[in-house]
Design a protein around this motif. Structure first.
Motif, PDB file in Angstrom:
ATOM      1  N   GLU A 218       0.820  -1.223   0.000  1.00 44.02           N
ATOM      2  CA  GLU A 218       0.000   0.000   0.000  1.00 44.02           C
ATOM      3  C   GLU A 218       0.848   1.265   0.000  1.00 44.02           C
ATOM      4  OE1 GLU A 218      -2.951   0.212   3.051  1.00 44.02           O
ATOM      5  OE2 GLU A 218      -3.980  -1.574   2.327  1.00 44.02           O
ATOM      6  N   ASN A 219       1.990   1.204   0.650  1.00 47.19           N
ATOM      7  CA  ASN A 219       2.864   2.377   0.741  1.00 47.19           C
ATOM      8  C   ASN A 219       3.807   2.516  -0.452  1.00 47.19           C
ATOM      9  OD1 ASN A 219       2.168   3.788   3.211  1.00 47.19           O
ATOM     10  ND2 ASN A 219       2.842   1.944   4.271  1.00 47.19           N
ATOM     11  N   GLY A 220       3.694   1.626  -1.419  1.00 44.06           N
ATOM     12  CA  GLY A 220       4.538   1.706  -2.610  1.00 44.06           C
ATOM     13  C   GLY A 220       6.014   1.527  -2.303  1.00 44.06           C
ATOM     14  N   CYS A 221       6.310   0.671  -1.352  1.00 40.01           N
ATOM     15  CA  CYS A 221       7.688   0.535  -0.885  1.00 40.01           C
ATOM     16  C   CYS A 221       8.601  -0.240  -1.834  1.00 40.01           C
ATOM     17  CB  CYS A 221       7.713  -0.081   0.508  1.00 40.01           C
ATOM     18  SG  CYS A 221       7.023   1.010   1.772  1.00 40.01           S
ATOM     19  N   ASN A 222       8.058  -1.082  -2.706  1.00 39.05           N
ATOM     20  CA  ASN A 222       8.936  -1.821  -3.622  1.00 39.05           C
ATOM     21  C   ASN A 222       9.745  -0.880  -4.500  1.00 39.05           C
ATOM     22  OD1 ASN A 222       8.579  -4.446  -2.815  1.00 39.05           O
ATOM     23  ND2 ASN A 222       7.095  -4.953  -4.404  1.00 39.05           N
TER      24      ASN A 222
ATOM     25  N   LEU B  26      10.439   2.217  -3.986  1.00 39.97           N
ATOM     26  CA  LEU B  26      11.359   2.972  -3.131  1.00 39.97           C
ATOM     27  C   LEU B  26      12.563   2.117  -2.750  1.00 39.97           C
ATOM     28  CD1 LEU B  26       8.729   4.722  -0.840  1.00 39.97           C
ATOM     29  CD2 LEU B  26      10.077   5.798  -2.656  1.00 39.97           C
ATOM     30  N   ALA B  27      12.316   0.851  -2.441  1.00 40.28           N
ATOM     31  CA  ALA B  27      13.408  -0.057  -2.080  1.00 40.28           C
ATOM     32  C   ALA B  27      14.344  -0.270  -3.263  1.00 40.28           C
ATOM     33  CB  ALA B  27      12.856  -1.387  -1.587  1.00 40.28           C
TER      34      ALA B  27
ATOM     35  N   ASP C  88      16.758   2.397  -3.378  1.00 41.13           N
ATOM     36  CA  ASP C  88      17.493   2.602  -2.116  1.00 41.13           C
ATOM     37  C   ASP C  88      17.019   3.837  -1.343  1.00 41.13           C
ATOM     38  OD1 ASP C  88      19.061   0.329  -2.115  1.00 41.13           O
ATOM     39  OD2 ASP C  88      20.741   1.289  -3.142  1.00 41.13           O
ATOM     40  N   LYS C  89      15.747   4.085  -1.333  1.00 45.10           N
ATOM     41  CA  LYS C  89      15.172   5.251  -0.646  1.00 45.10           C
ATOM     42  C   LYS C  89      14.774   4.866   0.784  1.00 45.10           C
ATOM     43  CE  LYS C  89      14.984   8.006  -4.315  1.00 45.10           C
ATOM     44  NZ  LYS C  89      15.607   9.287  -4.398  1.00 45.10           N
ATOM     45  N   VAL C  90      15.759   4.525   1.583  1.00 46.97           N
ATOM     46  CA  VAL C  90      15.496   4.045   2.942  1.00 46.97           C
ATOM     47  C   VAL C  90      14.821   5.118   3.797  1.00 46.97           C
ATOM     48  CG1 VAL C  90      17.783   4.575   3.894  1.00 46.97           C
ATOM     49  CG2 VAL C  90      16.444   2.708   4.862  1.00 46.97           C
TER      50      VAL C  90
ATOM     51  N   THR D 216      11.199   4.585   5.478  1.00 49.49           N
ATOM     52  CA  THR D 216      11.084   4.731   6.934  1.00 49.49           C
ATOM     53  C   THR D 216       9.942   5.672   7.296  1.00 49.49           C
ATOM     54  OG1 THR D 216      13.427   4.257   7.246  1.00 49.49           O
ATOM     55  CG2 THR D 216      12.320   5.448   9.023  1.00 49.49           C
ATOM     56  N   ILE D 217       9.829   6.774   6.580  1.00 46.83           N
ATOM     57  CA  ILE D 217       8.750   7.724   6.847  1.00 46.83           C
ATOM     58  C   ILE D 217       7.392   7.075   6.563  1.00 46.83           C
ATOM     59  CG2 ILE D 217       7.700   9.888   6.073  1.00 46.83           C
ATOM     60  CD1 ILE D 217      10.655  10.910   5.717  1.00 46.83           C
ATOM     61  N   LYS D 218       7.297   6.321   5.490  1.00 50.96           N
ATOM     62  CA  LYS D 218       6.023   5.658   5.159  1.00 50.96           C
ATOM     63  C   LYS D 218       5.655   4.590   6.191  1.00 50.96           C
ATOM     64  CE  LYS D 218       5.601   6.651   0.342  1.00 50.96           C
ATOM     65  NZ  LYS D 218       4.324   7.334   0.254  1.00 50.96           N
ATOM     66  N   ILE D 219       6.625   3.836   6.660  1.00 49.93           N
ATOM     67  CA  ILE D 219       6.370   2.752   7.611  1.00 49.93           C
ATOM     68  C   ILE D 219       6.209   3.282   9.030  1.00 49.93           C
ATOM     69  CG2 ILE D 219       7.339   0.644   8.672  1.00 49.93           C
ATOM     70  CD1 ILE D 219       6.379   0.348   5.711  1.00 49.93           C
TER      71      ILE D 219
END
Length: 160
Positions: free
Chosen positions: A118-122, A124-125, A128-130, A134-137
């Motif tokens: 849901e946060n679109g983290c793939n 970002l990962a 390498d947008k750690v 982090t802000i999203k999680i």
């Protein structure tokens, strides 16, 4: 993986501990506890502290026990009535009526995967947008140095 390792204390934390000393509260929540004297009434009282820091936000009602009932749980430490309601509804799990299910082996990975997606983290990962992840999680940058360290320690697994 870095986010989960941080949030779960390297898979050792199923449920957020709010058993803090007064001094530690001034470090974790400086705006809520500017002095040790302000924090003292909540020291080593997890339920009282949870209701103080979490009620009135994240869907938790002011003057209720919601802050305590909906503390951080699971691999990504979902927190607050809003999150328990959202992920419970999305996944067909009664997290509101039974919050401990959030850290059960049957649910914790499903919840973490849904939050990640849901946060679109793939994307970002992959970039390498750690900090962004982090802000999203987490909603902030708490534990950023440790999250970066976990990324360095585990990244080779994904790049093999």
């Amino acid at each position: 993986m870095a986010q989960i390792l941080h949030e779960s204390g390297a898979f050792t934390i199923l449920e957020e501990s709010l058993n803090y000393s007064a001094k530690r509260m001034t470090q974790v929540w400086p705006s809520r506890f500017p002095t040790v004297a302000d924090a003292e009434p909540f020291a080593h009282n997890p339920q009282k502290l949870a209701n103080k820091v979490y009620n009135g936000r994240m869907g938790n009602a002011q003057g209720s026990d919601d802050g305590w009932h909906y503390i951080g749980r699971g691999l990504m430490q979902i927190t607050g009535l809003d999150s328990y309601t959202h992920f419970g509804n999305k996944l067909g799990i009664d997290l509101v009526g039974n919050p401990a299910v959030a850290y059960s082996s049957a649910s914790c990975l499903k919840i973490a995967a849904e939050e990640w997606t849901e946060n679109g983290c793939n994307a970002l990962a992959d970039a390498d947008k750690v900090v962004s992840i982090t802000i999203k999680i987490n909603g902030g940058k708490i534990g950023l140095a440790e999250r970066k360290e976990w990324l360095l320690r585990t990244k080779h697994i994904w790049n093999a």
